[in-house]
Design a protein around this motif. Sequence first.
Motif, PDB file in Angstrom:
ATOM      1  N   PRO A  33       0.828  -1.218   0.000  1.00  0.00           N
ATOM      2  CA  PRO A  33       0.000   0.000   0.000  1.00  0.00           C
ATOM      3  C   PRO A  33       0.854   1.257   0.000  1.00  0.00           C
ATOM      4  CG  PRO A  33      -0.016  -1.057   2.166  1.00  0.00           C
ATOM      5  CD  PRO A  33       0.780  -1.956   1.254  1.00  0.00           C
ATOM      6  N   GLU A 158       3.014  -2.383   7.607  1.00  0.00           N
ATOM      7  CA  GLU A 158       1.772  -3.042   8.041  1.00  0.00           C
ATOM      8  C   GLU A 158       1.102  -2.227   9.147  1.00  0.00           C
ATOM      9  OE1 GLU A 158       2.967  -7.076   8.969  1.00  0.00           O
ATOM     10  OE2 GLU A 158       2.484  -7.762   6.940  1.00  0.00           O
ATOM     11  N   SER A 161      -0.337   1.046   7.574  1.00  0.00           N
ATOM     12  CA  SER A 161      -1.452   0.891   6.630  1.00  0.00           C
ATOM     13  C   SER A 161      -2.591   0.056   7.198  1.00  0.00           C
ATOM     14  CB  SER A 161      -0.951   0.220   5.349  1.00  0.00           C
ATOM     15  OG  SER A 161      -0.554  -1.119   5.631  1.00  0.00           O
ATOM     16  N   GLY A 162      -2.330  -0.681   8.257  1.00  0.00           N
ATOM     17  CA  GLY A 162      -3.338  -1.587   8.785  1.00  0.00           C
ATOM     18  C   GLY A 162      -3.577  -2.789   7.884  1.00  0.00           C
ATOM     19  N   GLN A 163      -2.682  -3.013   6.923  1.00  0.00           N
ATOM     20  CA  GLN A 163      -2.834  -4.157   6.003  1.00  0.00           C
ATOM     21  C   GLN A 163      -1.649  -5.109   6.139  1.00  0.00           C
ATOM     22  OE1 GLN A 163      -3.446  -3.081   1.855  1.00  0.00           O
ATOM     23  NE2 GLN A 163      -4.408  -1.177   2.521  1.00  0.00           N
TER      24      GLN A 163
END
Length: 458
Positions: A33, A158, A161-163
């Motif tokens: 991301p 991570e 982006s929270g992903q």
Amino acid sequence: MPAPPLPATAPVTAEIRLAYVLRHFREAYEAVPEVSIGYASTLPQVEIREVDHDFFAGTNPYPAAPGWREWGGQQPPFFFAADPALPLLELRPAGRARINFDLISAAFYLLSGWQEFFSAERDQHGRFPYAASVQCRYGFVAVPVVNHYFEVLRAAVEHASGQALRPRRWAGGATWAACITHDIDNLYSAWKEPAKAALRRGRLLGFGRQLWRHFTQKDAWDNLELVQQTVAEYGAKSTFFFLPEHRQAPNGTPNADYQIQAISSRVEALEAAGSEVRLHASIGTATDLDHLTREAMVTLGTPTNVPGIRFHYLQWEPRVTPALLDDLAFEYDSTLGFAEHYGFRNSYCLPFQPFDFRTGRAHDFLEIPLNVMDATLHHPRYLLLTPEEILPALRPMFREIERFGGVCTVLWHNENFDPANQRNGPREFQKLMEYLRSRNVAFGTCGDIWRQVYYDFS
Ligand SMILES: [Zn+2]
């Protein structure tokens, strides 16, 4: 053989290092991301601590010694690390993160090949010697340290982006890939060693027997079809590198013991059966554009539009060779490994685009790094592993490549498919192939790997 003088170089600014490293980070994982990553002055979401940027204004091949820090259950070396009291990674509120070592500079230093470009050390074949490398000095040649750095960055991205990020996948969704390759130097010389040995011991009858065999029977190294069949038994296809030069180099170093024109129908048959055939460029071509151009124009088998190369004797002059490959529009090279030791010459287990110090940008060609060569494993000047020691020695390196979703490139010469070789011969090759297959690797030719990288990221 001395290194040529340093060419004029472009400044290696912080922006250039960032762009080069982040480009490779984005290729190492799927769908990274958009998160801003940089030094404090740009107020990024992921902040990298700035350490010793003066280093890149100079020409010193070696930075300060690395610090060894715990990360992911291992202790890789961290170059450009400032304060050992600080945690490597700080995750902060609101999706912010701070990395407390200069990850960008450290990754750039190793991946770009800075040490070999600025070092003038070369061995008798003009190669940057393993003994002069930071991998040797600090003992991490079998650890892809840049991939470890990328795992720190991955955790930061991570968080920001929270992903979750996933390492890139290979053909058929495989988590890692393997390239099996063969440099074809000799087809007709298996008889020579036992014949010479018989002569040395004064056994004329033994010598006569070898000579008789040579003239009446197929040479044990004349085995291209056997090599292909052996690899096919593992569901794999390999890349064969053929030497178009039959004459020895002016300094007496041998090139091919065969003439490529004389075996063209067999080379075509290899291709028809799914193998890839590419150029094994002869002694001296790594520093000579005209010479390399002439060899690149030799048609090997069926002409195709994916020219790949590996240099004979792994000759590679960091100050010259990469530019020649771009000049001739080679799409990949697979020369960069240390002849003296298996592992990672650029401390990275994925294909990458070497850095062009003249322009400050990535080169166009793709480097598919060479990880293990048969000759390295048992050779008076390299390693002297017994057959039982080979797989245990290589397994930790294979584990690292698998863990990071990388590509494992193996070079096994056709002459080492001779059953008379009981040290690094066909049985040792088969054990290695059985291991790779048992770990569900995606076998592919170098060209397959190039296509997967190129079409995923262009
Ligand atoms: Zn060779």
